[in-house]
Design a protein around this motif. Structure first.
Motif, PDB file in Angstrom:
ATOM      1  N   ILE A 136     -19.694  11.357 -29.426  1.00 44.17           N
ATOM      2  CA  ILE A 136     -18.405  11.613 -28.777  1.00 44.17           C
ATOM      3  C   ILE A 136     -17.358  12.008 -29.803  1.00 44.17           C
ATOM      4  O   ILE A 136     -16.532  12.890 -29.565  1.00 44.17           O
ATOM      5  CB  ILE A 136     -17.944  10.367 -27.978  1.00 44.17           C
ATOM      6  N   THR A 137     -17.403  11.365 -30.977  1.00 42.76           N
ATOM      7  CA  THR A 137     -16.382  11.589 -31.991  1.00 42.76           C
ATOM      8  C   THR A 137     -16.773  12.656 -33.018  1.00 42.76           C
ATOM      9  O   THR A 137     -16.153  12.749 -34.072  1.00 42.76           O
ATOM     10  CB  THR A 137     -16.070  10.279 -32.739  1.00 42.76           C
ATOM     11  N   MET A 138     -17.775  13.479 -32.726  1.00 48.03           N
ATOM     12  CA  MET A 138     -18.202  14.475 -33.718  1.00 48.03           C
ATOM     13  C   MET A 138     -17.416  15.770 -33.659  1.00 48.03           C
ATOM     14  O   MET A 138     -17.588  16.633 -34.508  1.00 48.03           O
ATOM     15  CB  MET A 138     -19.698  14.754 -33.606  1.00 48.03           C
ATOM     16  N   GLY A 139     -16.557  15.935 -32.687  1.00 47.95           N
ATOM     17  CA  GLY A 139     -15.679  17.097 -32.661  1.00 47.95           C
ATOM     18  C   GLY A 139     -16.154  18.255 -31.818  1.00 47.95           C
ATOM     19  O   GLY A 139     -15.392  19.183 -31.575  1.00 47.95           O
ATOM     20  N   SER A 140     -17.386  18.234 -31.357  1.00 50.95           N
ATOM     21  CA  SER A 140     -17.891  19.350 -30.545  1.00 50.95           C
ATOM     22  C   SER A 140     -17.522  19.218 -29.078  1.00 50.95           C
ATOM     23  O   SER A 140     -17.364  20.213 -28.388  1.00 50.95           O
ATOM     24  CB  SER A 140     -19.421  19.431 -30.653  1.00 50.95           C
ATOM     25  N   PHE A 141     -17.425  17.993 -28.596  1.00 50.98           N
ATOM     26  CA  PHE A 141     -17.201  17.770 -27.171  1.00 50.98           C
ATOM     27  C   PHE A 141     -15.746  17.492 -26.825  1.00 50.98           C
ATOM     28  O   PHE A 141     -15.345  17.638 -25.679  1.00 50.98           O
ATOM     29  CB  PHE A 141     -18.069  16.598 -26.692  1.00 50.98           C
ATOM     30  N   ILE A 142     -14.984  17.047 -27.809  1.00 48.72           N
ATOM     31  CA  ILE A 142     -13.588  16.706 -27.568  1.00 48.72           C
ATOM     32  C   ILE A 142     -12.797  17.036 -28.837  1.00 48.72           C
ATOM     33  O   ILE A 142     -13.302  16.893 -29.945  1.00 48.72           O
ATOM     34  CB  ILE A 142     -13.450  15.200 -27.194  1.00 48.72           C
ATOM     35  N   LYS A 143     -11.581  17.497 -28.639  1.00 50.52           N
ATOM     36  CA  LYS A 143     -10.727  17.798 -29.782  1.00 50.52           C
ATOM     37  C   LYS A 143     -10.353  16.488 -30.469  1.00 50.52           C
ATOM     38  O   LYS A 143      -9.925  15.537 -29.819  1.00 50.52           O
ATOM     39  CB  LYS A 143      -9.482  18.555 -29.314  1.00 50.52           C
ATOM     40  N   LEU A 144     -10.535  16.426 -31.784  1.00 56.07           N
ATOM     41  CA  LEU A 144     -10.360  15.176 -32.518  1.00 56.07           C
ATOM     42  C   LEU A 144      -8.963  14.595 -32.360  1.00 56.07           C
ATOM     43  O   LEU A 144      -8.794  13.375 -32.291  1.00 56.07           O
ATOM     44  CB  LEU A 144     -10.688  15.384 -33.998  1.00 56.07           C
ATOM     45  N   SER A 145      -7.948  15.435 -32.295  1.00 56.32           N
ATOM     46  CA  SER A 145      -6.579  14.934 -32.159  1.00 56.32           C
ATOM     47  C   SER A 145      -6.321  14.305 -30.793  1.00 56.32           C
ATOM     48  O   SER A 145      -5.351  13.575 -30.627  1.00 56.32           O
ATOM     49  CB  SER A 145      -5.573  16.058 -32.408  1.00 56.32           C
ATOM     50  N   SER A 146      -7.198  14.560 -29.824  1.00 53.26           N
ATOM     51  CA  SER A 146      -7.000  13.992 -28.490  1.00 53.26           C
ATOM     52  C   SER A 146      -7.770  12.683 -28.285  1.00 53.26           C
ATOM     53  O   SER A 146      -7.730  12.109 -27.201  1.00 53.26           O
ATOM     54  CB  SER A 146      -7.410  15.009 -27.416  1.00 53.26           C
ATOM     55  N   LEU A 147      -8.464  12.203 -29.309  1.00 51.03           N
ATOM     56  CA  LEU A 147      -9.181  10.934 -29.176  1.00 51.03           C
ATOM     57  C   LEU A 147      -8.191   9.790 -28.984  1.00 51.03           C
ATOM     58  O   LEU A 147      -7.131   9.764 -29.622  1.00 51.03           O
ATOM     59  CB  LEU A 147     -10.010  10.650 -30.437  1.00 51.03           C
ATOM     60  N   PRO A 148      -8.526   8.839 -28.120  1.00 48.94           N
ATOM     61  CA  PRO A 148      -7.646   7.665 -27.971  1.00 48.94           C
ATOM     62  C   PRO A 148      -7.545   6.903 -29.293  1.00 48.94           C
ATOM     63  O   PRO A 148      -8.488   6.872 -30.080  1.00 48.94           O
ATOM     64  CB  PRO A 148      -8.366   6.821 -26.910  1.00 48.94           C
ATOM     65  N   VAL A 149      -6.417   6.281 -29.518  1.00 47.54           N
ATOM     66  CA  VAL A 149      -6.149   5.585 -30.778  1.00 47.54           C
ATOM     67  C   VAL A 149      -7.198   4.510 -31.060  1.00 47.54           C
ATOM     68  O   VAL A 149      -7.622   4.333 -32.198  1.00 47.54           O
ATOM     69  CB  VAL A 149      -4.731   4.954 -30.752  1.00 47.54           C
ATOM     70  N   TYR A 150      -7.645   3.808 -30.015  1.00 49.51           N
ATOM     71  CA  TYR A 150      -8.553   2.686 -30.224  1.00 49.51           C
ATOM     72  C   TYR A 150      -9.970   3.095 -30.621  1.00 49.51           C
ATOM     73  O   TYR A 150     -10.754   2.244 -31.027  1.00 49.51           O
ATOM     74  CB  TYR A 150      -8.600   1.777 -28.986  1.00 49.51           C
ATOM     75  N   ILE A 151     -10.324   4.396 -30.519  1.00 50.42           N
ATOM     76  CA  ILE A 151     -11.646   4.813 -31.017  1.00 50.42           C
ATOM     77  C   ILE A 151     -11.564   5.870 -32.123  1.00 50.42           C
ATOM     78  O   ILE A 151     -12.592   6.350 -32.586  1.00 50.42           O
ATOM     79  CB  ILE A 151     -12.574   5.319 -29.886  1.00 50.42           C
ATOM     80  N   GLN A 152     -10.367   6.196 -32.567  1.00 46.67           N
ATOM     81  CA  GLN A 152     -10.241   7.201 -33.627  1.00 46.67           C
ATOM     82  C   GLN A 152     -10.904   6.771 -34.919  1.00 46.67           C
ATOM     83  O   GLN A 152     -11.397   7.596 -35.671  1.00 46.67           O
ATOM     84  CB  GLN A 152      -8.766   7.543 -33.876  1.00 46.67           C
ATOM     85  N   TRP A 153     -10.938   5.483 -35.201  1.00 51.38           N
ATOM     86  CA  TRP A 153     -11.534   4.990 -36.444  1.00 51.38           C
ATOM     87  C   TRP A 153     -13.035   5.275 -36.506  1.00 51.38           C
ATOM     88  O   TRP A 153     -13.603   5.381 -37.602  1.00 51.38           O
ATOM     89  CB  TRP A 153     -11.272   3.497 -36.606  1.00 51.38           C
ATOM     90  N   ILE A 154     -13.686   5.412 -35.355  1.00 48.47           N
ATOM     91  CA  ILE A 154     -15.140   5.636 -35.328  1.00 48.47           C
ATOM     92  C   ILE A 154     -15.502   6.969 -35.973  1.00 48.47           C
ATOM     93  O   ILE A 154     -16.569   7.105 -36.555  1.00 48.47           O
ATOM     94  CB  ILE A 154     -15.672   5.554 -33.879  1.00 48.47           C
ATOM     95  N   LYS A 155     -14.597   7.939 -35.915  1.00 49.34           N
ATOM     96  CA  LYS A 155     -14.913   9.251 -36.474  1.00 49.34           C
ATOM     97  C   LYS A 155     -15.191   9.182 -37.973  1.00 49.34           C
ATOM     98  O   LYS A 155     -15.911  10.013 -38.499  1.00 49.34           O
ATOM     99  CB  LYS A 155     -13.809  10.260 -36.164  1.00 49.34           C
TER     100      LYS A 155
END
Length: 197
Positions: free
Chosen positions: A98-117
């Motif tokens: 989910i956090t690899m950048g292909s399926f969702i724009k990284l800047s739009s990730l919710p704050v609580y899962i941004q660290w997973i990237k």
């Protein structure tokens, strides 16, 4: 595990020696498979021609497959049963995807899962491969007149579309090397704990 436990308890070899031998024994397969895969992919898909882009892509693919294998060794060392390890590994992999950048724009990730990237070697691999492919592309012909689909005119716009930065390629490689070392060290520690119960 039963064979390893018996040989470890009889003092035939140390856990460190077994673990390092296991990692080394995996290397030939972890080299042959990416070379074949990447070589065929380059030829079929018409990616950038030349030995330098191919070598760069091979380097990133080597790191990706080695980090994935180290993660698998870590999960195998933590859990007693393979089925339990897989039960935890699959959701972990989904979070990384989910956090690899292909399926969702990284800047739009919710704050609580941004660290997973930062743990996602899939993100670092995807970003590095995207940079290798697009950083030198100066012109992309665009024939769309639809406002819903933006006209991307060069490689810099492609990278911008995914929130990737050209300067991050070496950072991505360093983070993947660090993740490889961390997963192997943790795998060795948990294997040692498992055998000394």
């Amino acid at each position: 595990m039963p064979l390893l436990t018996r040989e470890f308890n009889s003092g035939m070899y140390s856990v460190q020696l077994y673990y390092v031998a296991k990692v080394i024994s995996l290397i030939p397969g972890l080299i042959i498979e990416p070379v074949l895969f990447t070589g065929i992919l380059f030829w079929i898909s018409g990616l950038l021609n030349g030995l330098i882009p191919l070598g760069q892509c091979l380097c990133v693919v080597f790191l990706t497959i080695h980090v994935s294998t180290a993660c698998g060794l870590f999960f195998s060392s933590v859990f007693e049963e393979p089925t339990i390890a897989m039960a935890y590994l699959v959701p972990f992999d989904y979070l990384l995807m989910i956090t690899m950048g292909s399926f969702i724009k990284l800047s739009s990730l919710p704050v609580y899962i941004q660290w997973i990237k930062y743990l996602s070697w899939l993100l670092h691999s995807t970003e590095a491969l995207t940079i290798i492919q697009w950083h030198d592309v100066q012109n992309i012909s665009c024939s769309t007149n639809e406002s819903d689909y933006p006209c991307i005119t060069d490689g810099a716009h492609v990278l911008q579309q995914y929130d990737f930065a050209e300067d991050d390629i070496y950072k991505n490689i360093c983070i993947m090397i660090l993740l490889y070392l961390i997963f192997n060290i943790l795998g060795l520690i948990f294997l040692f704990r498992k055998l000394n119960k």
